[in-house]
Design an enzyme around this catalytic site. Structure first.
Site, mmCIF file in Angstrom:
data_model
loop_
_atom_site.group_PDB
_atom_site.id
_atom_site.type_symbol
_atom_site.label_atom_id
_atom_site.label_comp_id
_atom_site.label_asym_id
_atom_site.label_seq_id
_atom_site.Cartn_x
_atom_site.Cartn_y
_atom_site.Cartn_z
ATOM 1 N N HIS A 319 109.360 21.091 38.933
ATOM 2 C CA HIS A 319 109.339 22.479 38.687
ATOM 3 C C HIS A 319 110.056 22.676 37.198
ATOM 4 C CE1 HIS A 319 109.603 23.200 43.084
ATOM 5 N NE2 HIS A 319 108.553 23.554 42.820
ATOM 6 N N CYS A 627 88.685 24.292 34.824
ATOM 7 C CA CYS A 627 89.901 25.009 35.230
ATOM 8 C C CYS A 627 91.328 24.006 35.377
ATOM 9 C CB CYS A 627 89.933 25.790 36.260
ATOM 10 S SG CYS A 627 89.540 25.217 37.961
#
Length: 703
Positions: A319, A627
């Protein structure tokens, strides 16, 4: 079990007593308790997040509860107490609940273990073990978590020091200070959670549970009652928890110590009257050196003073790495323990383009690095100024550069960065970290908000990619030995179709059907597409629609890449997901720390599949985009263009840089480069070719 014939240390288990038999009578406020034996399925046991969630479930009812493991009992309403039992995967625990709402509480607890086990552990990021790397010629190799280049002085990040008195100034006064500080910290964390993106909220939520944990609070108040200061009492209570975690034969539990220390620091700030939202002071142009960076730590620092970050542990998908990338801070992880030998103030060069930390920096090296940095700053400024211009190659070929989005709040920034639409909206943020599924109406409002922010631009919405490392609490998934090869993406949607139907209806209700592109993840073959199409047609019929939006598929598996000619008969476009495609082609787990540097999507095997997909799309007259992370890798851009992938969906912060690079390229030269790259033996060789090619293009030399 017992400990004998050796010296023991504080915290060692001397012996354990195990109750035999099953008829255990526990009495509580309302007499005999409801009891249930439960087998714990969490991969890492009852660590911080599941323990916090479990305690929160029980505290919602008017009950008392205990959890027992091998004869040792703990307050089940306390996250700290539950963690202190050291419950591991496979352990059999006894849950006893008593009180006016015992029945409802027991039902909720059983539902938690049935539904949440996969959510908290499959979604829990495993703490990677840093690969020890000795500096070679003054250069330390590491793994790139956030790209960039930085120079600065080393700044080992250490906990803030506080002058804590042991003796208090009166029980009533210290008790009041403790409670005021707890309320202040809890309010701060709640505000932080509400402002956080969904992927960070679970971490902050666990911290909120720690702050209001009854065991921590009781221990602190007991110490205050013995005459200790509020600060000393909280530190001592936290230290008792840390000691218990250190004593466990469970490395994952020990890793949770950082969360308690993080809370302890914030609690001390609150007790000393400090502003919890204030940014921690740092020296100018510093490169942080740290063991493993927590998101809460990074969010509390003044990012304007951070040139770069290097951690001995951590992983590129952590994170904190995601936050660093959004802030534009170069970040290297898994550098090994040698980084802790770097003295404060040492001059460092952090190259998060090649994965190197340069330690022995002389005057000439420093000047060269500063010159490079100045060139890159000027280039970044120029990129920003031209971000809204189209991406057209030197020979006049137009390339569409879209943005990858993870929520509505990111859309405005993507447009400012020059995005020409959304090439991938990851809808998981709507489904995760909650107890109930989002309604059709809630989803419709969110998708509609993003559509309004990007008027007349393509909006590619991927249906929920749930499962694998992204499970959800209200959709219990069966235990899987390898979740990456199990129920994921479209497989999960077709397995439990009501969520799929609600999501499709929310998408199809958008007022501009020509703007919408529905993207189906984890497709393998024609049967997957035909099944999904039936649901889309059914929802469209229910909504009385006369036209349908474009429907596309993700190419993420070797099967879909090899069968793309068949799949194109049933879809309008394809989007290549390079992250998963690389994982499956190279047989390397995306989360494996020791193999992180080898999981490179520029491997010739991956590129050959991408080229094959692009060729089939061109022959079929269908659009192909990419992507995955490869689209945001500058080294990959000329190769992708050379393979006729002319739609790229990019991390918003890198869109200006990618568009500028495209403007410097000639498509015929890119095709020639791609031909050479496909003949290389490994990813490193491909990167060398691409880097040399880009250098020539940036210098204006013929390519």
């Amino acid at each position: 079990s017992r400990c004998e014939n050796r010296a023991v240390a504080a915290g060692d288990t001397l012996f354990e007593l195990e109750l035999t038999g099953t008829d255990v009578n526990v009495s509580g406020p309302s007499g005999n308790a409801l009891e249930q034996a439960i087998r714990v399925a969490f991969d890492q046991g009852m660590h911080a997040r599941p323990a916090a969630a479990f305690a929160a479930v029980l505290r919602a009812f008017n009950v008392a509860a205990t959890v027992t493991l091998q004869g040792r009992s703990a307050n089940a309403l306390s996250m700290v107490a539950v963690m202190s039992l050291g419950i591991k995967q496979g352990d059999r625990i006894e849950l006893s609940v008593f009180g006016p709402e015992a029945g409802a509480a027991m039902d909720a607890a059983l539902a938690f273990f049935a539904n949440e086990a996969s959510h908290h552990d499959a979604g829990q990021e495993k703490k990677p073990v840093a690969v020890p790397a000795k500096p070679v010629n003054g250069v330390l190799q590491a793994v790139i978590a956030s790209r960039g280049f930085a120079v600065g002085k080393a700044y080992p990040l250490k906990p803030q020091a506080f002058d804590v008195r042991e003796q208090g100034s009166g029980v009533d006064r210290e008790l009041a200070s403790l409670r005021v500080a707890l309320d202040k910290l809890k309010a701060h964390l709640i505000a932080q959670r509400d402002e956080s993106t969904d992927q960070h909220q679970d971490i902050v939520s666990a911290h909120i549970e720690m702050v209001q944990d009854p065991v921590l609070n009781e221990r602190s108040e007991r110490l205050v009652g013995q005459g200790k200061s509020a600060a000393f009492a909280w530190m001592q209570a936290s230290a008792e928890v840390v000691t218990a975690l250190l004593a466990m034969d469970n490395e994952y539990m020990k890793a949770r110590i950082a969360d308690f220390r993080d809370i302890e620091q914030n609690m001390l700030k609150a007790l000393f009257g400090m502003d919890l939202s204030a940014k921690r002071a740092l020296p100018e142009q510093c490169i942080l050196i740290i063991d493993e960076l927590l998101p809460s730590q990074l969010m509390s620092l003044d990012s304007r003073r951070i040139s770069g970050i290097c951690s001995s542990g951590g992983g590129p998908s952590a994170h904190a790495a995601i936050i660093a990338a959004s802030m534009g801070i170069p970040f290297l992880v898994a550098a090994g323990p040698d980084v802790h030998g770097i003295a404060e103030g040492n001059m460092l060069i952090l190259d998060a383009e090649s994965g190197c930390l340069h330690l022995d920096v002389d005057a000439a090296d420093w000047q060269a690095a500063m010159d490079r940095l100045e060139r890159e700053r000027a280039r970044t400024s120029a990129d920003s100024a031209s971000a809204l211009l189209p991406a057209v190659t030197q020979d006049g070929s137009t390339v569409h550069v879209f943005a990858n989005l993870g929520g509505a709040s990111e859309a405005d920034n993507a447009l400012a960065m020059g995005a020409q639409g959304c090439g991938l909206l990851r809808t998981e943020f709507l489904f995760m970290d909650r107890q109930n599924a989002p309604t059709e109406e809630e989803q419709y409002r969110v998708y509609g908000d993003i559509a309004l922010r990007m008027p007349d631009m393509p909006l590619t919405i991927r249906t929920m990619d749930i499962g694998g490392d992204k499970p959800i609490a209200y959709l219990p998934l069966p235990k899987e030995e390898n979740p990456a090869l199990g129920l994921r993406g479209l497989r999960t949607s077709l397995w439990r179709d009501q969520l799929f139907i609600d999501q499709l209806r929310a998408m199809l209700r958008l007022p501009q059907p020509n703007q919408l592109r529905i993207l189906l993840p984890m497709v393998n073959d024609l049967g997957d597409v035909e099944s999904a199409r039936r649901y889309i047609d059914q929802c469209a019929k229910e909504l009385a629609l006369t036209s349908l939006p474009a429907v596309g598929i993700m190419i993420e598996t070797p099967a879909s890449a090899l069968l793309v000619d068949q799949l194109l008969e049933k879809v309008d476009f394809v989007s290549i997901g390079s992250n998963d495609l690389s994982q499956y082609v190279l047989a390397i787990d995306r989360g494996h720390p020791e193999l992180a540097s080898k999981l490179d999507a520029l491997h010739p095997a991956v590129l050959r599949l991408i080229k094959q997909v692009a060729e089939k799309c061109r022959y079929a007259g269908k659009k192909v985009s990419l992507c995955g992370g490869l689209a945001s890798d500058p080294a990959a851009v000329p190769l992708l263009l050379g393979m006729d992938v002319l739609e790229l969906s990019v991390v918003p912060a890198l869109i200006p840089r990618i568009k500028r690079l495209i403007r410097q390229l000639h498509l015929p030269a890119c095709r020639e480069l791609a031909t050479h790259a496909l003949q290389q033996a490994d990813a490193a060789s491909v990167r060398r070719l691409a880097s040399e090619f880009i250098l020539k293009a940036e210098q204006g030399e013929p390519t």
